[in-house]
Write an enzyme that holds these catalytic residues in place. Sequence first.
Site, mmCIF file in Angstrom:
data_model
loop_
_atom_site.group_PDB
_atom_site.id
_atom_site.type_symbol
_atom_site.label_atom_id
_atom_site.label_comp_id
_atom_site.label_asym_id
_atom_site.label_seq_id
_atom_site.Cartn_x
_atom_site.Cartn_y
_atom_site.Cartn_z
ATOM 1 N N SER A 74 -0.394 8.218 -7.791
ATOM 2 C CA SER A 74 -0.109 8.405 -6.371
ATOM 3 C C SER A 74 0.963 7.402 -5.929
ATOM 4 C CB SER A 74 -1.396 8.289 -5.548
ATOM 5 O OG SER A 74 -1.192 8.729 -4.220
ATOM 6 N N HIS A 184 -2.942 14.534 -1.000
ATOM 7 C CA HIS A 184 -2.613 15.433 -2.114
ATOM 8 C C HIS A 184 -3.234 16.808 -1.926
ATOM 9 C CE1 HIS A 184 -0.656 12.148 -4.170
ATOM 10 N NE2 HIS A 184 -1.727 11.401 -3.959
#
Length: 293
Positions: A74, A184
């Site tokens: 991430s 996400h």
Amino acid sequence: MGKDLAEHFPVARDTFAAIDDALEEPLSRVMWDGPESDLLQTRHAQPAILAHSVAVLAVVADRLGSVVAAAGHSLGEYSAYVAAGSLSATEAARLVRRRGELMHQAGTERPGTMAAVLGLASSAVEEVCSAESRDGSVVVAANLNAPDQTVISGNPEAVERAGEGCKRAGARRVLPLKVSGAFHSPLMAAAVPGLRVALADQKMDDPRFPVVANATAEPVRDAARATALLAEQLTAPVRWVQCVERMAELAGPGARFVELGPGTVLAGLVKRILGERSVTSLGTVADVEAFLA
């Protein structure tokens, strides 16, 4: 968080100071003195993790040897691009700060949540998420962290339904996560245009070695592709299992994985994905001194 590094290594201290200056606020003081409630805010947490990672990098960079590839989970993908020379530490910190602000705004506009599913294959989790994305709500497999560890993300009611569905499918545990949004997932779409603008305003250089992208699990070798995938990453799943497998392919047998930054989570995931590999976590002075020795 990182205070011991700053006290023992001048280059780490300089890195924290440069990031403080770039963000025009004393992020390092929040990292070292808290309060924890401030540090956990998205606008602080994301650049703090990056600052810790790149401070370690500044100390050990000359001793890493020949780096074949890098990846980050991430926001850690920005640290990977710092390691590869595409961004400076301060440039990455500003981008990550903006990313955190945009993600927080998107989470406010479209509230969502996340949960960790343990003990169930990712493919089964994806099937459950597909089945439970209905009635105007969505849930997706957002972080594919290990073969039997997947984080789901989406509208609260859909995440709850999917959690129950995963339990029925054989999941050992489903753990709600304390997050400020459905990261996400499609619920982050509102953050993408703003991040594209920030990335377009920041020049990136081609990486010196490939960075394996979260969104595709493929090596990125040019700045234009990196910029596009960093924006796409906000709504795409973190394909961490595939990223680690791809790095292993690029590196070949006997490769050493080195995790830079707070904690040892990624090192643990590498071992679960690949089995017993040489993995070193560098986050504290003791870790770094042992590595340098």
